[in-house]
Design an enzyme around this catalytic site. Structure first.
Site, PDB file in Angstrom:
ATOM      1  CE1 TYR A  85      39.613  -7.169  10.215  1.00  0.00           C
ATOM      2  CE2 TYR A  85      39.763  -7.732   7.888  1.00  0.00           C
ATOM      3  CZ  TYR A  85      39.013  -7.305   8.971  1.00  0.00           C
ATOM      4  OH  TYR A  85      37.682  -7.020   8.820  1.00  0.00           O
ATOM      5  CE  LYS A 143      29.636  -8.048  15.967  1.00  0.00           C
ATOM      6  NZ  LYS A 143      30.576  -7.776  17.071  1.00  0.00           N
ATOM      7  CG  LEU A 181      24.870   1.237  25.102  1.00  0.00           C
ATOM      8  CD1 LEU A 181      23.757   1.195  26.136  1.00  0.00           C
ATOM      9  CD2 LEU A 181      25.894   2.294  25.462  1.00  0.00           C
ATOM     10  CB  SER A 237      27.339  10.019  25.213  1.00  0.00           C
ATOM     11  OG  SER A 237      28.496   9.572  25.910  1.00  0.00           O
ATOM     12  NE  ARG A 238      28.009   5.487  30.520  1.00  0.00           N
ATOM     13  CZ  ARG A 238      28.601   4.344  30.869  1.00  0.00           C
ATOM     14  NH1 ARG A 238      28.298   3.775  32.026  1.00  0.00           N
ATOM     15  NH2 ARG A 238      29.499   3.788  30.079  1.00  0.00           N
ATOM     16  CB  THR A 286      34.283  -6.412   7.628  1.00  0.00           C
ATOM     17  OG1 THR A 286      35.534  -7.016   7.259  1.00  0.00           O
ATOM     18  CG2 THR A 286      33.900  -6.861   9.025  1.00  0.00           C
ATOM     19  NE  ARG A 314      36.643  -4.085  20.298  1.00  0.00           N
ATOM     20  CZ  ARG A 314      36.919  -3.808  19.029  1.00  0.00           C
ATOM     21  NH1 ARG A 314      36.458  -4.607  18.075  1.00  0.00           N
ATOM     22  NH2 ARG A 314      37.632  -2.753  18.710  1.00  0.00           N
TER      23      ARG A 314
END
Length: 327
Positions: free
Chosen positions: A236, A99, A76, A39-40, A256, A167
């Site tokens: 959902y 994805k 990522l 990780s950064r 899912t 997102r």
């Protein structure tokens, strides 16, 4: 006969999907061995490494500099995936990527070409397709249980995300189309084939500038249509319906399902509703096994690569029809 050594895996990025789903499945797959997580943020790398028994690495380049990594998992954000997938391939590592592997058809194709030229495995995480419920749905349609297929309807909507969620960030390639929209688009291709064209599309843009909801109407060469909808501000649901000349097949929790979930295919026809309950299946365990098998056997992945490029090109076409540019 000696069992081959496990594929030594490194991870570029500490995403939630890696924590909840993919890395637990990796640990359970005997043909994979998790070596390091990068990780950064050094603290975030240590948190992941401590949980999954791996070495923490601060910085993605430093992980790729290691000599004890055979393959890389890249969870990522969309805007960062191409750069780091390309970097991993350039070092001769096999890659399992989250994805979307490409935001455009050209972007996905470039990565596929690099992997193929290097005789490297490149896979996109489409774990949902490995669940046998979809093969059963295809079998029932092919057997004529709903008559000739006329329309595919597929949806994936989730509740609004926290304001700070990546997102919602345009500079990271955020948006509903490339996130939850991935599944309905891939479902349309799964049942109607790769030659889909976009007849119409709409994307609703939120305050941050990314698309937060959308719909598209797609058409196959034989005239069968698909209607897909997706978004972040919904109750959902993830499901699809196959509407035929004699009935309908409905599958809820299509994308899912938890490992213990027993899928139920509902067949609606003139005689009423028939329900077919299937066995549970762990689709992320299947993903880990599929990647391990592809690396150890160098399985031909041309079909998978065609699907990856086709899905990316289809998402690009949806954006174009909706008048939204790829950032």
């Amino acid at each position: 006969m000696n069992r081959p050594e496990p594929v030594r895996l490194g991870v570029l990025g500490c995403a939630d999907i890696a924590w909840r789903r993919t890395l637990p499945a990796v640990l359970a797959e005997p043909r994979l061995r998790l070596v390091a997580v990068a990780s950064r943020d050094g603290g975030r790398a240590r948190r992941f490494a401590d949980r999954f028994g791996a070495a923490p690495v601060t910085g993605y380049d430093r992980l790729l500099d290691r000599d004890d990594i055979d393959a890389v998992y890249v969870p990522l954000p969309a805007a960062l995936l191409p750069r780091w997938v390309d970097a991993a391939l350039a070092t001769g590592r096999h890659v399992l990527a989250e994805k979307p592997l490409g935001r455009t058809g050209a972007e996905a194709r470039e990565l596929v070409v690099r992997a193929t030229a290097g005789d490297l495995v490149l896979m996109e995480n489409a774990a949902f397709q490995l669940h046998p419920q979809h093969e059963e749905a295809r079998r029932l349609v092919a057997a004529g249980e709903i008559g000739p297929l006329r329309t595919v309807t597929s949806v994936f909507g989730i509740s609004p995300l926290p304001p700070e969620d990546i997102r919602y960030r345009p500079e990271l390639g955020g948006g509903a189309l490339l996130d939850v929209g991935f599944y309905p688009l891939r479902t349309a291709q799964m049942f109607l084939g790769p030659e889909l064209r976009v007849v119409g599309a709409h994307l609703h843009t939120g305050p941050s500038g990314v698309d937060i909801a959308g719909s598209a109407l797609l058409a196959a060469p034989d005239g069968v249509a698909a209607a897909v909808s997706f978004g972040f501000g919904h109750a959902y649901r993830n499901a699809y319906e196959l509407w035929g000349g004699d009935g309908r097949l409905v599958l809820e929790r299509a994308f899912t399902p938890p490992p213990e979930h027993r899928p139920e295919l509902s067949l609606h026809g003139p005689a009423g509703v028939r329900r077919r309950t299937l066995r549970p299946h762990h689709q992320f365990a299947a993903l880990a096994a599929d990647f391990a098998a592809a690396v150890t056997t160098r399985r031909d992945l041309r079909r998978h690569h065609d699907e990856v490029i086709g899905r990316a090109a289809l998402a690009e076409a949806v954006r174009r029809h909706a008048g939204v540019e790829v950032r």
